[in-house]
Design an enzyme around this catalytic site. Sequence first.
Site, short mmCIF file in Angstrom:
data_model
loop_
_atom_site.label_atom_id
_atom_site.label_comp_id
_atom_site.label_asym_id
_atom_site.label_seq_id
_atom_site.Cartn_x
_atom_site.Cartn_y
_atom_site.Cartn_z
N HIS A 267 -8.38 7.13 -0.36
CA HIS A 267 -7.22 6.93 -0.36
C HIS A 267 -6.20 8.27 -0.26
O HIS A 267 -6.33 9.04 -1.08
CB HIS A 267 -6.57 6.15 -1.51
CG HIS A 267 -5.31 5.86 -1.69
ND1 HIS A 267 -4.55 4.60 -1.23
CD2 HIS A 267 -4.22 6.40 -2.53
CE1 HIS A 267 -3.12 4.71 -1.63
NE2 HIS A 267 -2.99 5.50 -2.28
N ASP B 162 -5.69 4.45 3.93
CA ASP B 162 -6.93 4.63 3.49
C ASP B 162 -7.66 5.37 4.87
O ASP B 162 -7.47 4.71 5.71
CB ASP B 162 -7.71 3.27 3.20
CG ASP B 162 -7.13 2.89 1.89
OD1 ASP B 162 -6.82 3.50 1.16
OD2 ASP B 162 -7.24 1.50 1.60
N HIS C 19 -14.21 4.70 0.37
CA HIS C 19 -13.07 5.09 1.17
C HIS C 19 -12.37 6.30 0.56
O HIS C 19 -12.62 6.84 -0.60
CB HIS C 19 -12.39 4.05 1.76
CG HIS C 19 -11.34 3.45 0.57
ND1 HIS C 19 -11.82 2.87 -0.34
CD2 HIS C 19 -9.87 3.87 0.31
CE1 HIS C 19 -10.60 2.37 -1.23
NE2 HIS C 19 -9.67 3.12 -0.66
N HIS D 79 0.68 -1.34 -0.12
CA HIS D 79 0.05 0.14 0.00
C HIS D 79 0.91 1.14 0.16
O HIS D 79 1.78 1.47 0.91
CB HIS D 79 -1.12 -0.06 1.23
CG HIS D 79 -1.97 1.08 1.03
ND1 HIS D 79 -2.83 1.31 2.28
CD2 HIS D 79 -2.79 1.42 0.00
CE1 HIS D 79 -3.82 1.99 2.08
NE2 HIS D 79 -3.87 2.07 0.63
#
Length: 272
Positions: A246, A169, A244, A165
């Site tokens: 990011h 998030d 969500h 990642h």
Amino acid sequence: MAFTRPTGKHRAPNRLTRKSAQIAGIAALATTGVIGGLASPALAAGTEAPSVSETGLNQVIAIEGTLADQVATQADVQKRQAEVAAKAKAAAKAEAAAKAKAEANAKAAAKAKAEAKAKAAREAKARAARSAERTRLGAFQLPVAGSYVTTGYKSSGSLWSSGRHSGIDFHAASGSSVVAVGSGTVVEAGWGGAYGNNIVLRMTDGTYTQYGHLSSIGVSVGQSVGAGQRIGFSGSTGNSTGPHLHFEARTTPSYGSDMDPVAYLRAHGVTV
């Protein structure tokens, strides 16, 4: 043949008549102050008295001289009085001018002081405004108010093409307001592939922040934004499994220059 004395208005006065007239003239002069006692000493000394005409003329000359002296003295006094009055007037005028000048100087000084005070107040106000602006520009906050991190930085998994990642998030229901974490300029606003609808900002400190998976975008490239200004709404566009936000912090606007977003936000005073 005997001669007779002429009679009528052309008859000359006799000696006794002339003498009486002279005595009357002397008395008149004495009465008016022309002769007075000036003739008496000569007569009292037993000297031969001058004729009446000579005595009267001398007295007139003497009186005229005395009057001339008195007039001259009076003129001199009046001249001195005029000079004193002129000096007093000049002194009063000078004093009035000095007083007016002092008052003008006092007014000018008071005006200058008031202007300096007003200028100082304006400068202080301007400094306060600049300080507030710097504070505003330097202030950072969460991109979604009251949110929290659901997926951490560098988390591993098959969901990301790099295997990890590149950001974090934040929990955000679809349509939640997304704001700029700090002041900056929009350098990218549109479709970002796996990021879906995304925005990239160049922050005032030279770093970059990214906001991905937005349902809609509310800014355009080149636009300046302030901390807390809404730039779009959260969603689930692009490579996403649900609504969500990011969020990434970068050293450049390009993918691969990411840095720890949590540490970045904390370094700017944001509690994450």
